[in-house]
Enzyme design. Structure first.
Site, PDB file in Angstrom:
ATOM      1  N   ALA A 283      78.676 -60.827 -22.630  1.00 47.42           N
ATOM      2  CA  ALA A 283      78.682 -60.679 -24.092  1.00 47.42           C
ATOM      3  C   ALA A 283      79.866 -61.469 -24.646  1.00 47.42           C
ATOM      4  CB  ALA A 283      78.740 -59.211 -24.500  1.00 47.42           C
ATOM      5  N   LEU A 284      79.918 -62.717 -24.225  1.00 46.29           N
ATOM      6  CA  LEU A 284      81.111 -63.524 -24.476  1.00 46.29           C
ATOM      7  C   LEU A 284      81.261 -63.898 -25.951  1.00 46.29           C
ATOM      8  CD1 LEU A 284      81.067 -65.930 -21.394  1.00 46.29           C
ATOM      9  CD2 LEU A 284      82.004 -63.618 -21.599  1.00 46.29           C
TER      10      LEU A 284
ATOM     11  N   HIS B 167      86.904 -64.603 -25.153  1.00 45.56           N
ATOM     12  CA  HIS B 167      86.623 -64.919 -23.750  1.00 45.56           C
ATOM     13  C   HIS B 167      86.665 -66.442 -23.534  1.00 45.56           C
ATOM     14  CE1 HIS B 167      84.072 -61.124 -24.155  1.00 45.56           C
ATOM     15  NE2 HIS B 167      84.917 -60.807 -23.187  1.00 45.56           N
TER      16      HIS B 167
ATOM     17  N   GLN C 237      84.085 -48.984 -13.799  1.00 49.10           N
ATOM     18  CA  GLN C 237      85.150 -48.800 -14.783  1.00 49.10           C
ATOM     19  C   GLN C 237      84.674 -48.070 -16.037  1.00 49.10           C
ATOM     20  OE1 GLN C 237      85.715 -53.197 -15.080  1.00 49.10           O
ATOM     21  NE2 GLN C 237      86.055 -52.804 -17.248  1.00 49.10           N
TER      22      GLN C 237
ATOM     23  N   ASP D 107      93.608 -56.574 -23.854  1.00 46.39           N
ATOM     24  CA  ASP D 107      93.608 -55.400 -22.974  1.00 46.39           C
ATOM     25  C   ASP D 107      94.978 -55.344 -22.306  1.00 46.39           C
ATOM     26  OD1 ASP D 107      90.589 -54.538 -22.965  1.00 46.39           O
ATOM     27  OD2 ASP D 107      90.636 -56.713 -22.880  1.00 46.39           O
TER      28      ASP D 107
ATOM     29  N   SER E 151      83.549 -57.458 -27.500  1.00 49.54           N
ATOM     30  CA  SER E 151      82.100 -57.373 -27.301  1.00 49.54           C
ATOM     31  C   SER E 151      81.553 -56.151 -28.017  1.00 49.54           C
ATOM     32  CB  SER E 151      81.783 -57.279 -25.807  1.00 49.54           C
ATOM     33  OG  SER E 151      82.354 -58.368 -25.126  1.00 49.54           O
TER      34      SER E 151
HETATM   35  P1  AMP Z   1      85.804 -58.074 -20.979  1.00 51.76           P
HETATM   36  O1  AMP Z   1      84.536 -58.840 -20.825  1.00 51.76           O
HETATM   37  O2  AMP Z   1      85.847 -57.244 -22.209  1.00 51.76           O
HETATM   38  O3  AMP Z   1      86.184 -57.344 -19.727  1.00 51.76           O
HETATM   39  O4  AMP Z   1      86.935 -59.170 -21.190  1.00 51.76           O
HETATM   40  C1  AMP Z   1      87.131 -60.208 -20.285  1.00 51.76           C
HETATM   41  C2  AMP Z   1      88.480 -60.827 -20.539  1.00 51.76           C
HETATM   42  O5  AMP Z   1      88.541 -61.340 -21.863  1.00 51.76           O
HETATM   43  C3  AMP Z   1      89.614 -59.803 -20.401  1.00 51.76           C
HETATM   44  O6  AMP Z   1      90.695 -60.407 -19.714  1.00 51.76           O
HETATM   45  C4  AMP Z   1      89.944 -59.506 -21.838  1.00 51.76           C
HETATM   46  O7  AMP Z   1      91.283 -59.092 -22.024  1.00 51.76           O
HETATM   47  C5  AMP Z   1      89.700 -60.841 -22.499  1.00 51.76           C
HETATM   48  N1  AMP Z   1      89.474 -60.674 -23.939  1.00 51.76           N
HETATM   49  C6  AMP Z   1      88.670 -59.757 -24.535  1.00 51.76           C
HETATM   50  N2  AMP Z   1      88.766 -59.848 -25.876  1.00 51.76           N
HETATM   51  C7  AMP Z   1      89.656 -60.838 -26.135  1.00 51.76           C
HETATM   52  C8  AMP Z   1      90.190 -61.411 -27.337  1.00 51.76           C
HETATM   53  N3  AMP Z   1      89.837 -60.979 -28.554  1.00 51.76           N
HETATM   54  N4  AMP Z   1      91.083 -62.419 -27.224  1.00 51.76           N
HETATM   55  C9  AMP Z   1      91.464 -62.870 -25.986  1.00 51.76           C
HETATM   56  N5  AMP Z   1      90.996 -62.375 -24.827  1.00 51.76           N
HETATM   57  C10 AMP Z   1      90.106 -61.373 -24.891  1.00 51.76           C
END
Ligand code: AMP
Length: 279
Positions: A32-33, A37, A61, A150, A186
């Site tokens: 859900a990029l 991301h 998780q 995060d 996401s």
């Molecule tokens: P997730 O798919 O939510 O596990 O996120 C994957 C990676 O993208 C993790 O390292 C998150 O911290 C990073 N991420 C999520 N949202 C953002 C954002 N708004 N800005 C920068 N990095 C993000």
């Protein structure tokens, strides 16, 4: 861009790159990029010879009452986004590839996993450390990119890498935001138009605190109260936490006499959002 589902293919490709002396960047995601991301993917491509992304919604998780089954899945768009960022390899395992029958070994997270998210999502970081270590083993990269969005997760991973002597460098990347300040997530797609307005109060509260600190207010309690006030005024009733802690240990502190971070976790309708700012 090569797309692989099996651990052995993924390992073979990264190991071969490393053997030729290439540096490899790794960007783990749950898909859900969004543009946040993709900045991680872009940085990886820019800084490393080869760049790998993973897309895996990690069941370990999610808590029993969390949004695992309804977590957004947008694979075609995700692959297009990664292709646009010149990602070389995408690892998209099926759940059985990573958690086959009989799987029972988990990574006990470091103590920085205990406060904040650890209180409200007690098994979350155990799932994170386990999957991240597994991905580090399957994809022996040079450097791995994680978002500061995060913040506690980034801290947990840094501690795990240090404590377990994992030969991968961890890079934190700045949070990407909507023009009005809302951190990209996401989960933002769950929000109605009205909830979207309410959600903006998280970044507003954090910006207000950073401004107050800039003006010389260094006592933590009034700063935390001001965050709660802004969130409540916006109509948020369920605040898991809105607090300021030591940036390294994540322990609470009475006074801003060292690097700190303000973090918020709050529910807007059924959607749980998190955000933070460094102080
Ligand atoms: P997730 O798919 O939510 O596990 O996120 C994957 C990676 O993208 C993790 O390292 C998150 O911290 C990073 N991420 C999520 N949202 C953002 C954002 N708004 N800005 C920068 N990095 C993000």
């Amino acid at each position: 861009m090569k797309i692989v589902e099996s651990r052995s293919e993924a390992y073979a490709q990264v190991a071969q790159w490393r053997q030729t002396g290439a540096s490899v960047g790794l960007v783990p995601t749950m898909g859900a990029l969004h543009a946040g991301h993709l900045t991680l993917a872009e940085r990886s491509t820019k800084e490393c010879d080869k760049s790998v992304a993973t897309i895996f919604v990690n069941p370990a998780q999610f808590g029993p009452r969390e949004d695992f089954s309804r977590y957004p899945r947008t694979l075609d768009d995700d692959l297009q986004g990664l292709r646009d960022k010149q990602t070389d390899l995408v690892f998209i395992p099926q759940p059985e590839e990573l958690y086959p029958a009989g799987f029972s070994t988990y990574v006990e997270p470091p103590s920085v996993a205990l406060p904040l998210e650890g209180v409200f999502r007690p098994t979350h970081f155990r799932g994170v450390t386990t999957i991240v270590l597994k991905l580090f083993n399957i994809l022996p990269a040079t450097v791995a990119y994680f978002g500061q969005k995060d913040f506690q997760q980034l801290t947990v991973i840094r501690h795990m890498v240090d404590d377990l002597n994992i030969p991968i460098r961890v890079e934190g990347c700045q949070t990407v935001r909507e023009p009005d300040g809302l951190a990209l997530s996401s989960r933002n797609r769950y929000l109605s138009l009205e909830q979207r307005q309410t959600a903006q109060s998280l970044s507003r509260a954090l910006t207000a605190v950073a401004k107050q600190v800039g003006e010389g207010i260094l006592a933590v309690e009034p700063l935390e109260q001001s965050m709660h006030h802004i969130l409540r005024e916006a109509g948020i009733e369920r605040i898991d936490y809105a607090c300021i802690v030591d940036r390294t240990t994540l322990e609470s502190l009475p006074q801003l006499d060292r690097p700190a971070v303000a973090l918020i976790a709050a529910h807007v309708g059924d959607t749980r959002l998190i955000d933070n700012v460094l102080l």
